[in-house]
Scaffold this motif. Structure first.
Motif, PDB file in Angstrom:
ATOM      1  N   LEU A 258      21.874  51.986 -44.574  1.00  0.00           N
ATOM      2  CA  LEU A 258      20.732  51.726 -45.843  1.00  0.00           C
ATOM      3  C   LEU A 258      21.447  51.715 -47.100  1.00  0.00           C
ATOM      4  N   LYS A 259      22.315  52.469 -47.350  1.00  0.00           N
ATOM      5  CA  LYS A 259      23.016  52.884 -48.692  1.00  0.00           C
ATOM      6  C   LYS A 259      23.796  51.469 -48.775  1.00  0.00           C
TER       7      LYS A 259
ATOM      8  N   ASP B 199      12.303  50.578 -51.295  1.00  0.00           N
ATOM      9  CA  ASP B 199      13.237  50.441 -52.404  1.00  0.00           C
ATOM     10  C   ASP B 199      12.939  49.286 -53.211  1.00  0.00           C
TER      11      ASP B 199
ATOM     12  N   VAL C 274      23.201  48.514 -47.782  1.00  0.00           N
ATOM     13  CA  VAL C 274      22.185  47.398 -47.790  1.00  0.00           C
ATOM     14  C   VAL C 274      21.498  47.453 -49.299  1.00  0.00           C
ATOM     15  N   LEU C 275      21.355  48.569 -49.700  1.00  0.00           N
ATOM     16  CA  LEU C 275      20.494  48.809 -50.900  1.00  0.00           C
ATOM     17  C   LEU C 275      21.257  48.497 -52.211  1.00  0.00           C
TER      18      LEU C 275
ATOM     19  N   ILE D 259      18.282  58.750 -51.217  1.00  0.00           N
ATOM     20  CA  ILE D 259      18.552  57.277 -51.147  1.00  0.00           C
ATOM     21  C   ILE D 259      17.515  56.586 -52.127  1.00  0.00           C
TER      22      ILE D 259
ATOM     23  N   VAL E  16      12.450  52.051 -45.264  1.00  0.00           N
ATOM     24  CA  VAL E  16      13.008  52.385 -46.460  1.00  0.00           C
ATOM     25  C   VAL E  16      13.339  51.365 -47.549  1.00  0.00           C
ATOM     26  N   ARG E  17      14.076  50.497 -47.033  1.00  0.00           N
ATOM     27  CA  ARG E  17      14.842  49.347 -47.444  1.00  0.00           C
ATOM     28  C   ARG E  17      13.586  48.597 -48.621  1.00  0.00           C
TER      29      ARG E  17
ATOM     30  N   VAL F 231      14.873  52.404 -40.931  1.00  0.00           N
ATOM     31  CA  VAL F 231      15.544  51.444 -42.140  1.00  0.00           C
ATOM     32  C   VAL F 231      14.919  50.615 -42.828  1.00  0.00           C
TER      33      VAL F 231
END
Lengths: 89, 263
Positions: A22-23, B153, A25-26, B193, B149-150, B146
């Motif tokens: 996730l980190k 964001d 891809v973000l 995150i 969450v993506r 995932v």
């Protein structure tokens, strides 16, 4: 038994894998896009070119997964491979 | 003092509609006058989740087009003192209305209600833009996956771009057993995150499906964990400081023994 192994190798836990993915891809989503990366590249080359001559054709510039120093996590890193033709005097 | 709150997520299927219905029911049970607006034009569902599907006559598009009065489109939920639904149109699409019209509608509703809660469609297209246009603040719903969450964001970025600067996170469908095992992203990690503040955590619970089957908001079931969680969210919306609830299962022999011996 699985619990025991998971405790020994915390990186194998799926939540940690999820977190790391996730980190990464973000970071792309949030703006270190190919265009931004291209800009960063251009500016860094600009600075370096004041002091060294660079082999333009073999430049490699990317964001990649790397292990951190103590090997406990995968972190994103800016990896640049900049071949030098000669140092300017 | 009235406030327009949009419930959004980006990704579909994370529980926006369930969240909207339960927060609305909880706020209304605490004495607030609440209207829930289904902005998912073409995919109307809030009426069904709330069990009001047989009482829908007019809808959001009818009101905006002026083919009926606002009052006649509002469906009153008889189980709660002051809870109303403004249903979405099912036969139109998202382009049937625009942002200016939504803003105007929200302003009109503000004079009549304490809270206007907008159930936002999934996606980032016109439907999203309409829903956030009139909103004062947002609740971003996500699940510990995932993809969710993506998308959360992405939505947080889009909220800011559309002028909604006050937003909080609701983490839905948390399974404590999986988090403990290390197979589900934990709350702290999601907050870390996304970098936004939390408004609530709702455990994954079969009572939600059962309530939805029956068309009853889960908050009606006093004993269920999600009911408690949604009531806490409602209190936080009202500005009351409530600590995060203990998501651990109360059942089971072990915890019964723990209770008896005072831990």
């Amino acid at each position: 038994m699985m619990e025991f192994f998971n405790r020994l190798f915390p990186r194998n836990k799926s939540k940690n894998v999820a977190k790391e993915r996730l980190k990464l891809v973000l970071m792309g989503d949030r703006g270190v896009s190919p265009e931004v990366l291209e800009k960063i590249k251009g500016e860094i080359i600009g600075v370096l070119s004041k002091y060294i001559e660079i082999e333009d054709n073999e430049l490699d510039f990317k964001i990649a997964n790397t292990e951190n120093e103590d090997g406990t996590a995968i972190v994103p890193a800016l990896v640049a491979n900049i071949p030098i033709r000669r140092i300017k005097k | 003092m009235a406030e327009v709150i949009v419930v959004t997520s980006g990704k579909g299927g994370v529980g926006k509609t369930t969240t909207t219905s339960n927060i609305g029911a909880a706020l209304s049970s605490m004495g607030k006058k609440v209207v829930l607006v289904d902005t998912d034009i073409g995919l109307r569902n809030l009426d069904l989740v709330m069990g009001l599907e047989n009482r829908v006559v007019f809808n959001l598009v009818d009101v905006i087009e002026g083919s009926c009065k606002l009052q006649s489109a509002l469906v009153k939920d008889k189980r709660f003192e002051n809870l109303y639904l403004l249903p979405a149109a099912q036969t139109k699409d998202k382009d049937a209305i625009n942002e200016e019209q939504m803003k105007k509608l929200c302003e009109e509703l503000k004079s009549d209600f304490d809270y206007i809660i907008l159930d936002c469609p999934a996606g980032i297209e016109q439907g999203f833009k309409n829903a956030v246009a009139g909103a004062d603040r947002a609740i971003v719903v996500t699940t510990p996956e995932v993809s969710a969450v993506r998308d959360a964001d992405k939505i947080i970025g889009m909220l800011t771009a559309h002028g909604v600067t006050e937003y909080k996170l609701l983490v839905n469908r948390v399974r404590v057993d999986m988090v403990k095992r290390g197979d589900m992203i934990g709350l702290e990690d999601i907050i870390d995150i996304l970098g936004i503040k939390l408004i609530g955590v709702v455990p994954d619970d079969e009572n939600i499906i059962i309530s939805t089957n029956r068309g009853e908001p889960a908050v009606l079931n006093e004993k269920s964990k999600p009911a408690e969680a949604y009531k806490n969210v409602a209190k936080r919306i009202m500005g009351i400081d409530v600590p995060l609830m203990d998501l651990e299962e109360k059942g089971g022999i072990f915890s019964a023994i723990k209770r008896i011996f005072g831990k």
